[in-house]
Write an enzyme that holds these catalytic residues in place. Sequence first.
Site, PDB file in Angstrom:
ATOM      1  N   GLU A 155      11.413  15.849  14.692  1.00  0.00           N
ATOM      2  CA  GLU A 155      11.925  15.862  13.314  1.00  0.00           C
ATOM      3  C   GLU A 155      11.295  17.037  12.570  1.00  0.00           C
ATOM      4  OE1 GLU A 155      10.786  11.811  12.067  1.00  0.00           O
ATOM      5  OE2 GLU A 155      12.719  11.744  11.076  1.00  0.00           O
ATOM      6  N   LYS A 186       0.868  -1.189   0.000  1.00  0.00           N
ATOM      7  CA  LYS A 186       0.000   0.000   0.000  1.00  0.00           C
ATOM      8  C   LYS A 186       0.904   1.238   0.000  1.00  0.00           C
ATOM      9  CE  LYS A 186      -2.771   3.119   2.538  1.00  0.00           C
ATOM     10  NZ  LYS A 186      -1.830   4.199   2.141  1.00  0.00           N
ATOM     11  N   CYS A 245      14.011  10.421   7.027  1.00  0.00           N
ATOM     12  CA  CYS A 245      14.128   9.967   8.425  1.00  0.00           C
ATOM     13  C   CYS A 245      15.562  10.021   8.906  1.00  0.00           C
ATOM     14  CB  CYS A 245      13.643   8.524   8.545  1.00  0.00           C
ATOM     15  SG  CYS A 245      11.931   8.333   8.157  1.00  0.00           S
TER      16      CYS A 245
HETATM   17  C1  SIN Z   1      16.941   6.640   3.105  1.00  0.00           C
HETATM   18  O1  SIN Z   1      16.715   5.497   2.713  1.00  0.00           O
HETATM   19  O2  SIN Z   1      18.014   7.175   2.913  1.00  0.00           O
HETATM   20  C2  SIN Z   1      15.910   7.430   3.854  1.00  0.00           C
HETATM   21  C3  SIN Z   1      14.748   6.644   4.264  1.00  0.00           C
HETATM   22  C4  SIN Z   1      13.679   7.408   4.976  1.00  0.00           C
HETATM   23  O3  SIN Z   1      13.639   8.613   5.009  1.00  0.00           O
HETATM   24  O4  SIN Z   1      12.805   6.738   5.523  1.00  0.00           O
END
Ligand code: SIN
Length: 485
Positions: free
Chosen positions: A388, A184, A293
């Site tokens: 974040e 999904k 992330c």
């Molecule tokens: C990444 O794979 O470099 C980043 C992954 C993410 O932001 O979840």
Amino acid sequence: MSRQRGELDEKYLLLSKAYVAGKWVDGSGDPIAVDDPYTLETVGQVPRVSEAQVSEAIDAANRAFPQWARWPAKERGAILRRWYELVIQHKEDFARLITLENGKALKESRAEVDYGAGFLEFYADEATRSLGEIIPAPVTGRRLMVEREPIGVCVAITPWNFPLAMLTRKVGPALAAGCTMVAKPAELTPLTALAFAKLGEEAGVPAGVFSVVTGNSKTIGPVMTGSPIVRKLSFTGSTPVGAMLAEACAPTIKRLGLELGGNAPLLIFDDADLDTAVETAMVAKFRNGGQSCVAANRIYVQNGIRDRFLDAFGSKVATMKAGDGFEDGIDVGPMIDDRAIAKIDEHREDALRRGGRLIAGGASPGGRIAVPTLIGDVASDALLTREETFGPLAGVIGFASVEDGVRLANDTPFGLAAYLCSSDPATIARVGRDLESGIVGINTGLISTPFAPFGGVKQSGLGREGSHHGLAEYQNLKYLCHAGL
Ligand code: SIN
């Protein structure tokens, strides 16, 4: 003739149907509009699948599983390799689709296609390198064997920030291991996933082995998490949603792969090479417009190098351009939605109110554009150090000793990525050891690759993606105890 905004060479890759059990299907109810985050115009629409269609995809994955699992790994790998080649052959179309629905600068989208396709390439080979074991038996007449088995039907829920790479990072190892998968994609960015499924069909992925269901999380999620057929859920997204999904998977004891929130620290020590530190900060903070992330959310700079670093980093940040991701020379495209802009604005204003010094950039000019911004002398408890930001806002905080730096870096419930810049091998070894984080970038901000295990500690998640460890996440170990030999 000039190309229309986001126009594809292969028009058939812009799809408006979901892919369920090897068929392209409409959903039930109004379709979901997909909007371009820069123009805010609708650029596509995808079906809102029903609960019954999600179940149909899971049932088809279950029917396809025994045969797919028993295919020689080499043949599964050959299909993944063909899929990889097709994605690379259509690289420009994928890059345009990503920029169209996600907004990121076209050069970032191209980098994502290479990165994302890389998971198919890596696992095409890795499929054949999955070895078992024979363990020396403690008594005579026995053989203790360990085999790796695919865990079965898996589901994936993927985010909007890397519409291709976060999908291939799950599909590659799942299919290589012999699992089947229903995915999904994020409601904001489903078009890339559908084009990817189309090429999977062309590559020869058998019907039912891979489905893409588009639509509403509240409809699709509970069917996926509640199904006793599904043996694993892989999710990339926020920690609160990861926790909810884990709870929903608990009654059926599913395997979980959770890649969750980050809040990565970057530590720059007095003995760091200045150019390396600036380059590390540029990549760690501004890759993907900061919407990652693993983005460096908190930049801690030791007091002896702080002023020089702020001058040099500030000059670079000031040259960055935000705007339409399709325009040449743009570094940061529009943010994904209005909430993203509101969060960046809130973090910037909070840091400035608490005594932060604006060094480059500034207020958002309107629309979804966030100007790449650097703030110095940020208070160590400012909002941008605690949450974040997920945008192109960098805040620098000073620190005195190595111990202080490590303490500040670890002062978070998260532990996905961390970065450090130093020229001293002893500092590198000690800080690399002490950082509470699944990944540590040392004198580099570019850590992501299909060849290495990606994943976090603490509230940043469970499991690893990428490398041979990522394959093992889709396998069960079976111990066979053979007596009477
Ligand atoms: C990444 O794979 O470099 C980043 C992954 C993410 O932001 O979840």
